[in-house]
Structures are given as C-alpha cells and as structure tokens.
Scaffold this motif. Sequence first.
Motif, mmCIF file in Angstrom:
data_model
loop_
_atom_site.group_PDB
_atom_site.id
_atom_site.type_symbol
_atom_site.label_atom_id
_atom_site.label_comp_id
_atom_site.label_asym_id
_atom_site.label_seq_id
_atom_site.Cartn_x
_atom_site.Cartn_y
_atom_site.Cartn_z
ATOM 1 N N ASN A 100 0.824 -1.220 0.000
ATOM 2 C CA ASN A 100 0.000 0.000 0.000
ATOM 3 C C ASN A 100 0.850 1.259 0.000
ATOM 4 N N SER A 101 1.884 1.276 0.832
ATOM 5 C CA SER A 101 2.673 2.502 0.987
ATOM 6 C C SER A 101 3.348 2.905 -0.310
ATOM 7 N N THR A 102 3.876 1.919 -1.045
ATOM 8 C CA THR A 102 4.542 2.253 -2.300
ATOM 9 C C THR A 102 3.534 2.690 -3.356
ATOM 10 N N LEU A 103 2.361 2.080 -3.359
ATOM 11 C CA LEU A 103 1.321 2.476 -4.313
ATOM 12 C C LEU A 103 0.732 3.845 -3.973
ATOM 13 N N ILE A 104 0.617 4.135 -2.686
ATOM 14 C CA ILE A 104 0.113 5.452 -2.278
ATOM 15 C C ILE A 104 1.053 6.541 -2.775
ATOM 16 N N ALA A 105 2.362 6.304 -2.671
ATOM 17 C CA ALA A 105 3.332 7.285 -3.166
ATOM 18 C C ALA A 105 3.166 7.495 -4.665
ATOM 19 N N GLU A 106 2.987 6.420 -5.406
ATOM 20 C CA GLU A 106 2.794 6.546 -6.846
ATOM 21 C C GLU A 106 1.499 7.283 -7.177
ATOM 22 N N ALA A 107 0.459 7.011 -6.409
ATOM 23 C CA ALA A 107 -0.824 7.671 -6.645
ATOM 24 C C ALA A 107 -0.739 9.169 -6.384
ATOM 25 N N VAL A 108 -0.076 9.553 -5.300
ATOM 26 C CA VAL A 108 0.067 10.971 -4.971
ATOM 27 C C VAL A 108 0.900 11.677 -6.038
ATOM 28 N N LEU A 147 1.298 10.766 -9.190
ATOM 29 C CA LEU A 147 0.522 10.820 -10.428
ATOM 30 C C LEU A 147 -0.545 11.901 -10.368
ATOM 31 N N ALA A 148 -1.229 11.985 -9.234
ATOM 32 C CA ALA A 148 -2.265 13.004 -9.070
ATOM 33 C C ALA A 148 -1.669 14.403 -9.208
ATOM 34 N N SER A 149 -0.492 14.603 -8.614
ATOM 35 C CA SER A 149 0.162 15.913 -8.701
ATOM 36 C C SER A 149 0.491 16.268 -10.151
ATOM 37 N N LYS A 150 1.030 15.305 -10.896
ATOM 38 C CA LYS A 150 1.362 15.547 -12.300
ATOM 39 C C LYS A 150 0.118 15.889 -13.115
ATOM 40 N N ALA A 151 -1.007 15.312 -12.718
ATOM 41 C CA ALA A 151 -2.248 15.514 -13.460
ATOM 42 C C ALA A 151 -2.995 16.775 -13.047
ATOM 43 N N GLY A 152 -2.411 17.565 -12.168
ATOM 44 C CA GLY A 152 -3.017 18.820 -11.769
ATOM 45 C C GLY A 152 -3.980 18.740 -10.610
ATOM 46 N N VAL A 153 -4.005 17.593 -9.917
ATOM 47 C CA VAL A 153 -4.900 17.430 -8.774
ATOM 48 C C VAL A 153 -4.308 18.114 -7.544
ATOM 49 N N ASP A 154 -5.163 18.732 -6.759
ATOM 50 C CA ASP A 154 -4.749 19.244 -5.450
ATOM 51 C C ASP A 154 -4.608 18.035 -4.540
ATOM 52 N N THR A 155 -3.391 17.584 -4.356
ATOM 53 C CA THR A 155 -3.180 16.318 -3.649
ATOM 54 C C THR A 155 -3.579 16.380 -2.170
ATOM 55 N N ALA A 156 -3.701 17.578 -1.635
ATOM 56 C CA ALA A 156 -4.169 17.704 -0.247
ATOM 57 C C ALA A 156 -5.614 17.236 -0.109
ATOM 58 N N LEU A 157 -6.324 17.153 -1.240
ATOM 59 C CA LEU A 157 -7.728 16.728 -1.215
ATOM 60 C C LEU A 157 -7.902 15.230 -1.413
ATOM 61 N N LEU A 158 -6.822 14.516 -1.700
ATOM 62 C CA LEU A 158 -6.948 13.090 -1.976
ATOM 63 C C LEU A 158 -7.531 12.309 -0.801
ATOM 64 N N LEU A 184 8.093 6.795 6.714
ATOM 65 C CA LEU A 184 7.711 6.058 5.514
ATOM 66 C C LEU A 184 7.160 6.977 4.425
ATOM 67 N N ALA A 185 6.570 8.090 4.821
ATOM 68 C CA ALA A 185 6.003 9.012 3.831
ATOM 69 C C ALA A 185 7.061 9.568 2.885
ATOM 70 N N THR A 186 8.339 9.512 3.297
ATOM 71 C CA THR A 186 9.399 10.039 2.428
ATOM 72 C C THR A 186 9.594 9.195 1.168
ATOM 73 N N VAL A 187 8.944 8.056 1.088
ATOM 74 C CA VAL A 187 9.006 7.235 -0.133
ATOM 75 C C VAL A 187 8.534 8.045 -1.341
ATOM 76 N N ILE A 188 7.724 9.081 -1.113
ATOM 77 C CA ILE A 188 7.281 9.948 -2.206
ATOM 78 C C ILE A 188 8.477 10.567 -2.927
ATOM 79 N N HIS A 189 9.567 10.816 -2.203
ATOM 80 C CA HIS A 189 10.771 11.362 -2.826
ATOM 81 C C HIS A 189 11.298 10.441 -3.923
ATOM 82 N N GLN A 190 11.297 9.157 -3.626
ATOM 83 C CA GLN A 190 11.837 8.202 -4.581
ATOM 84 C C GLN A 190 11.033 8.222 -5.882
ATOM 85 N N VAL A 191 9.718 8.269 -5.761
ATOM 86 C CA VAL A 191 8.862 8.282 -6.949
ATOM 87 C C VAL A 191 9.037 9.581 -7.731
#
Length: 320
Positions: free
Chosen positions: A210-218, A220-231, A308-315
């Motif tokens: 889940n944690s690795t997929l959540i990072a990818e989802a966040v 991807l959402a950012s690249k697509a113009g989504v306000d990721t704070a609303l996810l 663990l949230a820092t995994v977003i850096h890797q993505v």
Amino acid sequence: MPCLLNFSLQRKQFMKCQQTLFENFLSYKMNFDRNSKIAFLGMGLMGSRMATRLIQAGLHVAVWNRTASACDALIDLGAHPLQLENIAEYPIILSCLADDNVVQLVYEHIEPYLQAKQVIVDFSSLSVDKTKQLAESATTKQVIWIDSPVSGGTAGAENGTLVIFAGGNAEVIQALSLVYNILSQHVTRMGETGTGQATKICNQLIVAANSTLIAEAVALASKAGVDTALLAPALAGGFADSKPFQILAPRMATHTFEPVQWKVQTLSKDLNNAIQLAQQFDLKIPVAHRALGQLQSHQNNGFAESDLATVIHQVENKSG
C-alpha cells in the motif's frame, strides 16, 4: 524438575514441555493484578508510548533501553529505572525491540536471571523462526513466551487502540488481559507460538504494498493537476481508502515527514521477514519483492531512519 530442551529435540518434546509449563501456570496466573510488577524493555517509537499508557493507568512499570536517556521521560512520569540483573523481580516482562538480533542480545543478557513462571510478552516484530527459537530457550528456564506483535502505529500506541496478534497458550494470553486492555482495542490469539508473528508479517505485506502504491498515486495526481491535499478526504470511505492512506497521503502531499511515525528500515525489515517466510513454503510473492526493492533503495539513499512518507521522494525523483 525443569524441562530441559535444546534446539535439536523434536517439536513434540517442546510442546510437551510447554504444556507442563502452562499447567503449572494456571494456578499462578490469578496473581496478575494491578499490583503486579512489570518490566518493559525497549523505549523506541512504540515502546515508549505503550509504557506511558501503562504508567498512566497506575501500574508498577520499570523501564529499560539500550540508550538509557530514552527512559528519562518515562521515569519523570512515574516509571522505575530497571537494571536487567534485577529482572527476576518482575513476573511480567514486556519487550518492544528493533529486530531479531536485538531481541536475541537482550534475551541473552536477561536469561541468567530469569525465574520459573515469569512470562515474556514480546511486542517486537520478529521472524517466525527466531520467535520459536527464543520461546524454546525460555522454556529451559520454565519461562513462558507469548509473541504479541502489534499494528496501529504510534497513534494507536498513544491512544490504546492497537491491535495485537498473539501466539501462545490461550490461558496465559487471557491472564494478560489487564495489560492488553490498556494497550489495545482488541487482541486475537492466532494459534501457537510464532503465529502472532506470522500474522504480523501478513499485515506488513499489505502495508508495504500500500505505501509504495500510495506514493505513486500521490505523485501521479500531482502531475495531473490534482490538489493532492484533497486526496485523503476525497477517497475517504471508498474502496481505495485505508488507515495507511489516510495517514500517508496527506503527509506525502505536503511533504510533512516529522514527527516520524513509521521508519523506512522497520517496514523494510518486516517485509524481508515476509519474503524469508514465503521462501520456506516455496510461495512466490512478487509484489512483496518489488516493494522491498523500492524500500531498500530508498533506505540506501539515506532514509533508513526517516518516516515512511518520504518514499514519495523516490517516486518523484525517478519521474524527473
């Protein structure tokens, strides 16, 4: 006469010896009450919070940590400092330590001082093999080992809402209800010694993937113009929702990595235990292998002690 065991004896002999211990324990267990002295070993992210709840509940708790200064805040709350040489004074010994090696070292330190009918409740996340080995070793001292790994993170430890997966004798686990009830929302006996750890390993498989997929989802959402704070609020209650998502997604979206709630190296260690266990049964778990590779790569980039949230850096770094 003490039951004498070594690791070369058959499981049948071990179980017979364990049964003798449990039968002897049944008349003793009623002595576990609010006046029972508790030793707690390991004042890390989880152990310190769990010990705090026991202290605040008015129990007699003595605390120990390899780095003694980690106990200072607990002693200020009313805990007693513990010298491992005095471990025999405590009928209940709780531990929440880093990994197989640390638990082994600490056990070897206290083993000469253990007394018959003490109970060791291990909240650490260990391999199944190490847990069984330690339980057998404890049996030679007529000491009962209950594996009790937890899930719920630091918030669960603070609020007493952990879930606990217990492995060992049902009567002993029931006798420990006073302690468990302060720390958790529920305890489930999963079976004999080692099954608590096996359950935690399965739990961590799900969390790691889940944690690795959540990072990818966040990302991807950012690249697509989504306000990721609303996810997190947007997905709340849907099929993709989970506690890890509600914790990690907002932290990843805002790059908020303090305070540390889950260490990268901890989940990496647990996931490695899962892969080792699966190999014993010739079970292929490719998603776990990929998640472990991501976590180990992130850990090797200097994030071992990070949240663990820092995994977003890797993505994000891979995407450019």
